[in-house]
Write a protein that holds these residues in place. Sequence first.
Motif, PDB file in Angstrom:
ATOM      1  N   THR A  77     -15.596 -56.018 -32.500  1.00 16.57           N
ATOM      2  CA  THR A  77     -15.717 -54.640 -32.039  1.00 16.57           C
ATOM      3  C   THR A  77     -14.552 -53.736 -32.441  1.00 16.57           C
ATOM      4  N   MET A  78     -13.345 -54.262 -32.458  1.00 13.93           N
ATOM      5  CA  MET A  78     -12.177 -53.418 -32.733  1.00 13.93           C
ATOM      6  C   MET A  78     -12.212 -52.770 -34.117  1.00 13.93           C
ATOM      7  N   PRO A  79     -12.628 -53.467 -35.174  1.00 14.53           N
ATOM      8  CA  PRO A  79     -12.689 -52.801 -36.485  1.00 14.53           C
ATOM      9  C   PRO A  79     -13.631 -51.594 -36.498  1.00 14.53           C
ATOM     10  N   LYS A  80     -14.637 -51.581 -35.618  1.00 21.93           N
ATOM     11  CA  LYS A  80     -15.550 -50.443 -35.530  1.00 21.93           C
ATOM     12  C   LYS A  80     -14.875 -49.245 -34.877  1.00 21.93           C
ATOM     13  N   MET A  81     -13.898 -49.519 -33.977  1.00 18.82           N
ATOM     14  CA  MET A  81     -13.246 -48.447 -33.232  1.00 18.82           C
ATOM     15  C   MET A  81     -11.908 -48.034 -33.832  1.00 18.82           C
ATOM     16  N   ASP A  82     -11.236 -48.954 -34.488  1.00 25.30           N
ATOM     17  CA  ASP A  82      -9.894 -48.691 -35.016  1.00 25.30           C
ATOM     18  C   ASP A  82      -9.802 -49.219 -36.444  1.00 25.30           C
ATOM     19  N   PRO A  83      -9.833 -48.335 -37.433  1.00 26.83           N
ATOM     20  CA  PRO A  83      -9.808 -48.796 -38.829  1.00 26.83           C
ATOM     21  C   PRO A  83      -8.493 -49.473 -39.211  1.00 26.83           C
ATOM     22  N   PHE A  84      -7.465 -49.359 -38.372  1.00 26.02           N
ATOM     23  CA  PHE A  84      -6.176 -49.973 -38.676  1.00 26.02           C
ATOM     24  C   PHE A  84      -6.000 -51.325 -37.992  1.00 26.02           C
ATOM     25  N   TYR A  85      -6.973 -51.733 -37.193  1.00 20.71           N
ATOM     26  CA  TYR A  85      -6.934 -53.031 -36.520  1.00 20.71           C
ATOM     27  C   TYR A  85      -6.872 -54.139 -37.553  1.00 20.71           C
ATOM     28  N   GLU A  86      -5.971 -55.102 -37.341  1.00 27.23           N
ATOM     29  CA  GLU A  86      -5.835 -56.233 -38.250  1.00 27.23           C
ATOM     30  C   GLU A  86      -6.221 -57.548 -37.573  1.00 27.23           C
ATOM     31  N   SER A  87      -5.644 -57.822 -36.386  1.00 25.63           N
ATOM     32  CA  SER A  87      -5.943 -59.103 -35.748  1.00 25.63           C
ATOM     33  C   SER A  87      -5.499 -59.113 -34.286  1.00 25.63           C
ATOM     34  N   LEU A  88      -5.968 -60.134 -33.589  1.00 26.40           N
ATOM     35  CA  LEU A  88      -5.588 -60.372 -32.202  1.00 26.40           C
ATOM     36  C   LEU A  88      -5.318 -61.860 -32.043  1.00 26.40           C
ATOM     37  N   THR A  89      -4.244 -62.186 -31.347  1.00 29.55           N
ATOM     38  CA  THR A  89      -3.930 -63.575 -31.025  1.00 29.55           C
ATOM     39  C   THR A  89      -3.720 -63.665 -29.521  1.00 29.55           C
ATOM     40  N   ILE A  90      -4.402 -64.622 -28.878  1.00 30.87           N
ATOM     41  CA  ILE A  90      -4.249 -64.861 -27.445  1.00 30.87           C
ATOM     42  C   ILE A  90      -3.224 -65.981 -27.269  1.00 30.87           C
ATOM     43  N   PHE A  91      -2.240 -65.770 -26.391  1.00 36.34           N
ATOM     44  CA  PHE A  91      -1.189 -66.760 -26.172  1.00 36.34           C
ATOM     45  C   PHE A  91      -1.316 -67.479 -24.835  1.00 36.34           C
ATOM     46  N   GLY A  92      -2.130 -66.974 -23.914  1.00 38.57           N
ATOM     47  CA  GLY A  92      -2.289 -67.662 -22.639  1.00 38.57           C
ATOM     48  C   GLY A  92      -3.113 -66.858 -21.657  1.00 38.57           C
ATOM     49  N   ASP A  93      -3.681 -67.567 -20.690  1.00 42.19           N
ATOM     50  CA  ASP A  93      -4.472 -66.964 -19.625  1.00 42.19           C
ATOM     51  C   ASP A  93      -3.786 -67.235 -18.297  1.00 42.19           C
ATOM     52  N   TYR A  94      -3.770 -66.222 -17.429  1.00 37.95           N
ATOM     53  CA  TYR A  94      -3.103 -66.319 -16.135  1.00 37.95           C
ATOM     54  C   TYR A  94      -3.983 -65.672 -15.081  1.00 37.95           C
ATOM     55  N   LYS A  95      -3.773 -66.081 -13.826  1.00 40.46           N
ATOM     56  CA  LYS A  95      -4.506 -65.500 -12.704  1.00 40.46           C
ATOM     57  C   LYS A  95      -3.546 -65.359 -11.530  1.00 40.46           C
ATOM     58  N   HIS A  96      -3.650 -64.227 -10.825  1.00 42.70           N
ATOM     59  CA  HIS A  96      -2.838 -64.028  -9.617  1.00 42.70           C
ATOM     60  C   HIS A  96      -3.598 -63.122  -8.663  1.00 42.70           C
ATOM     61  N   LYS A  97      -3.920 -63.640  -7.491  1.00 42.33           N
ATOM     62  CA  LYS A  97      -4.606 -62.879  -6.446  1.00 42.33           C
ATOM     63  C   LYS A  97      -5.832 -62.131  -6.971  1.00 42.33           C
ATOM     64  N   LEU A 103      -2.208 -62.984 -22.082  1.00 44.94           N
ATOM     65  CA  LEU A 103      -1.053 -62.613 -22.895  1.00 44.94           C
ATOM     66  C   LEU A 103      -1.504 -62.602 -24.356  1.00 44.94           C
ATOM     67  N   ALA A 104      -1.267 -61.484 -25.047  1.00 44.73           N
ATOM     68  CA  ALA A 104      -1.831 -61.333 -26.388  1.00 44.73           C
ATOM     69  C   ALA A 104      -0.936 -60.494 -27.301  1.00 44.73           C
ATOM     70  N   ARG A 105      -1.231 -60.591 -28.602  1.00 39.37           N
ATOM     71  CA  ARG A 105      -0.595 -59.738 -29.603  1.00 39.37           C
ATOM     72  C   ARG A 105      -1.702 -59.124 -30.458  1.00 39.37           C
ATOM     73  N   LYS A 106      -1.637 -57.808 -30.607  1.00 42.46           N
ATOM     74  CA  LYS A 106      -2.553 -57.083 -31.499  1.00 42.46           C
ATOM     75  C   LYS A 106      -1.723 -56.603 -32.680  1.00 42.46           C
ATOM     76  N   ARG A 107      -2.228 -56.806 -33.887  1.00 47.28           N
ATOM     77  CA  ARG A 107      -1.537 -56.313 -35.076  1.00 47.28           C
ATOM     78  C   ARG A 107      -2.372 -55.227 -35.743  1.00 47.28           C
ATOM     79  N   LEU A 108      -1.653 -54.191 -36.222  1.00 47.13           N
ATOM     80  CA  LEU A 108      -2.295 -53.079 -36.918  1.00 47.13           C
ATOM     81  C   LEU A 108      -1.789 -52.994 -38.345  1.00 47.13           C
ATOM     82  N   LYS A 109      -2.690 -52.591 -39.239  1.00 42.13           N
ATOM     83  CA  LYS A 109      -2.334 -52.366 -40.643  1.00 42.13           C
ATOM     84  C   LYS A 109      -1.457 -51.127 -40.757  1.00 42.13           C
ATOM     85  N   ARG A 110      -0.890 -50.949 -41.899  1.00 42.22           N
ATOM     86  CA  ARG A 110      -0.047 -49.788 -42.167  1.00 42.22           C
ATOM     87  C   ARG A 110      -0.870 -48.498 -42.095  1.00 42.22           C
ATOM     88  N   ILE A 111      -0.316 -47.515 -41.379  1.00 43.24           N
ATOM     89  CA  ILE A 111      -0.867 -46.162 -41.344  1.00 43.24           C
ATOM     90  C   ILE A 111       0.077 -45.331 -42.197  1.00 43.24           C
TER      91      ILE A 111
END
Length: 167
Positions: A77-97, A103-111
């Motif tokens: 979905t992100m490439p449809k909304m953001d032409p500069f979207y490059e990738s997403l990496t998930i580093f962990g899932d957490y829950k509290h109350k 926890l994630a990192r989104k990378r964008l191409k050069r603008i």
Amino acid sequence: GKDLAEAYQSIKSEYETLALAKNAKWKVLSTHTDGSQVSIMKHKTDPSCPYVRMTSIMPAPVDEVWNFLSLDNWPKTMPKMDPFYESLTIFGDYKHKGIEMRLARKRLKRIVAFGKRDFTFVSVSDHPRGDGAWVSGTVSVVTDEIPRKKGYTRAFQDSIAFYEPLK
């Protein structure tokens, strides 16, 4: 997870207090043919970092929009909304109350004016509110779990999104 949840609650509370107040002074920047609108408001304590608001009517039920925007669907979905979207990496899932966080990192191409950027954040699912609105958000984080990536500029962007059915 507790520290991440507290950071999110702080951002959400600040946004609700300042940006959703009846006397909030939003300036419309653009209105589009699909009815979406982009507005800006100066931040009371940090004028170099304004609030930006986008409102839009999506032609689908809340749960479908929620799923469309879910991190699990970003590769499609992100490439449809953001032409500069490059990738997403998930580093962990957490829950509290009852708050679900990723926890994630989104990378964008050069603008044109900016080099490649990466955003490290906690994505939060906090739904539904007492009034039935679903709420999600992202909170920028700095953590040793996600080291800087050579060739990318670390960027920060917090967000809160409210999903409500039309009445």
